[in-house]
Write a protein that holds these residues in place. Structure first.
Motif, mmCIF file in Angstrom:
data_model
loop_
_atom_site.group_PDB
_atom_site.id
_atom_site.type_symbol
_atom_site.label_atom_id
_atom_site.label_comp_id
_atom_site.label_asym_id
_atom_site.label_seq_id
_atom_site.Cartn_x
_atom_site.Cartn_y
_atom_site.Cartn_z
ATOM 1 N N ASP A 76 0.809 -1.215 0.000
ATOM 2 C CA ASP A 76 0.000 0.000 0.000
ATOM 3 C C ASP A 76 0.847 1.272 0.000
ATOM 4 N N HIS A 101 -0.105 5.310 -0.770
ATOM 5 C CA HIS A 101 -0.114 6.159 0.424
ATOM 6 C C HIS A 101 0.797 7.363 0.234
ATOM 7 N N THR A 147 -8.284 7.395 6.414
ATOM 8 C CA THR A 147 -9.273 7.183 5.340
ATOM 9 C C THR A 147 -8.928 6.012 4.421
ATOM 10 N N THR A 148 -7.889 5.268 4.743
ATOM 11 C CA THR A 148 -7.550 4.085 3.947
ATOM 12 C C THR A 148 -7.518 2.846 4.835
ATOM 13 N N GLU A 149 -7.811 1.716 4.219
ATOM 14 C CA GLU A 149 -7.817 0.451 4.965
ATOM 15 C C GLU A 149 -6.392 0.007 5.243
ATOM 16 N N ARG A 150 -6.162 -0.466 6.452
ATOM 17 C CA ARG A 150 -4.867 -0.993 6.865
ATOM 18 C C ARG A 150 -5.058 -2.407 7.420
ATOM 19 N N TYR A 183 -4.748 -3.477 10.196
ATOM 20 C CA TYR A 183 -5.281 -3.454 11.552
ATOM 21 C C TYR A 183 -6.559 -2.626 11.699
ATOM 22 N N LYS A 184 -7.107 -2.048 10.581
ATOM 23 C CA LYS A 184 -8.289 -1.201 10.706
ATOM 24 C C LYS A 184 -9.020 -1.065 9.373
ATOM 25 N N GLN A 185 -10.298 -0.702 9.482
ATOM 26 C CA GLN A 185 -11.096 -0.357 8.319
ATOM 27 C C GLN A 185 -10.905 1.131 8.003
ATOM 28 N N ALA A 186 -11.169 1.500 6.761
ATOM 29 C CA ALA A 186 -11.045 2.903 6.368
ATOM 30 C C ALA A 186 -12.171 3.740 6.981
ATOM 31 N N TRP A 187 -11.840 4.930 7.432
ATOM 32 C CA TRP A 187 -12.846 5.872 7.910
ATOM 33 C C TRP A 187 -13.415 6.639 6.717
ATOM 34 N N ARG A 188 -14.646 7.110 6.883
ATOM 35 C CA ARG A 188 -15.218 8.025 5.898
ATOM 36 C C ARG A 188 -14.522 9.369 6.028
#
Length: 353
Positions: free
Chosen positions: A169, A173, A295-298, A300-305
């Motif tokens: 990614d 990024h 705002t991007t998927e990682r 360890y986490k989902q992307a935020w709006r």
């Protein structure tokens, strides 16, 4: 080289043109109407070597002609000869202040005309040669700068490819972070050359992650305190990788790598800098980096709006982020939403990005 002769008396013009004919390489053009002479000079500005004007003329006197001539692009320094029958100190002073270079008294002697105009043509030739030399030097400097910038882009491209081998990614990024940083810098009024340099340097903000083990870099869950400390070492690692270069872009990149995780309130890392002790480049990239991370998927986490990430920046202005930098980012919010940053990134990044 062209000489413009302006006198409302046709016989005076004929005398002047005849006197100038023996001068090698001199082409004289005579006019009786000031507006026509000025229009001709404007069209042929780069070829005018001397402008000769009478003082007493209907509608526009010689001093007014000189003032108008000096406003024409390219004619601010062309030699101007004032021809007058008046021997008045005040008139000469006024003409000199307007931009006159020399004077001829009526009735003008042909030998004196040739001598004065020849000398001034030699001065014009020297000025033109100096101007051409300066232009050539400017072109050579621009070519050298372009070559240096291309080499710097190659170095950045190599570093980016190395980073992309660690994290698929990373390429996307760094392109987005670079573009966000450019938007912020623009809103802050940073000059275009500095913005371009910042955009390029910002691409290397996380180059120190090359040394972070995959088990930590790609871990899908929360990091342990020890893993967190190892991850945080990437800031100083990046500074060590980039900081030894003589290149201004690399030095700026090293500054960003070291400082983009510092926080406005002094609780960041690696040195706990606060406020304006944090370099502006680091303050800018901090906002750009966090917004993109949110705002991007990682792993360890989902992307935020985007709106949620925007609210996070606002909530943390004054603690994590410098308020002025957050305001600058929000000032370009419509461009962020419209996806303009994707296009701007291509102006800042090497092709390999």
């Amino acid at each position: 080289m062209r000489v413009v002769v302006l006198d409302d008396g046709e016989m005076n013009n004929l005398l002047m043109i005849t006197a100038l004919q023996p001068i090698p390489g001199c082409t004289a053009h005579d006019f009786t109407v000031p507006a026509q002479a000025l229009a001709f000079a404007s069209v042929h500005a780069e070829e005018i070597g001397v402008f000769v004007t009478d003082y007493e003329m209907p509608g526009m006197n010689g001093v007014e002609v000189i003032r108008a001539l000096r406003r024409i692009p390219g004619l601010a320094t062309v030699p101007v000869v004032m021809v007058t029958s008046f021997d008045q100190r005040s008139l000469r002073r006024e003409a000199l202040e307007a931009g006159a270079t020399d004077f001829l008294a009526k009735p003008a002697d042909p030998v004196e005309i040739r001598a004065r105009v020849s000398n001034l043509l030699a001065l014009s030739c020297a000025l033109m040669a100096q101007r051409d030399h300066a232009a050539q030097l400017a072109r050579e400097v621009a070519a050298a700068v372009s070559l240096v910038e291309e080499r710097e882009r190659e170095i950045v491209s190599t570093l980016m490819r190395a980073a992309e081998n660690r994290d698929t990614d990373t390429g996307d990024h760094i392109a987005r972070v670079s573009a966000y940083a450019g938007l912020i810098a623009d809103a802050l009024g940073m000059p275009a050359a500095e913005r371009r340099q910042l955009c390029l340097a910002a691409t290397m903000h996380d180059v120190g992650k090359i040394g972070v083990p995959d088990a930590i870099l790609l871990k899908p869950g929360a990091l342990t305190p020890e893993e967190r400390r190892e991850m945080e070492r990437h800031a100083e690692r990046g500074w060590r990788i980039l900081g030894g270069s003589a290149s201004p872009v690399m030095r700026l990149a090293a500054e960003i790598a070291l400082s983009h995780h510092e926080r406005w309130d002094g609780t960041g890392y690696p040195h706990g800098l606060a406020g304006e002790a944090i370099p502006l480049s680091g303050r800018i990239v901090a906002v750009a980096d966090v917004f993109d991370a949110l705002t991007t998927e990682r792993p360890y986490k989902q992307a935020w709006r985007a709106e949620r990430a925007k609210a996070y920046l606002v909530e943390n202005a004054g603690t994590h982020f410098e308020p002025r930098v957050v305001e600058a980012f929000l000032a370009r919010w419509l461009q962020v939403e419209a996806g303009v940053v994707a296009m701007q990134a291509t102006e800042c990044l090497p092709d390999a990005a």
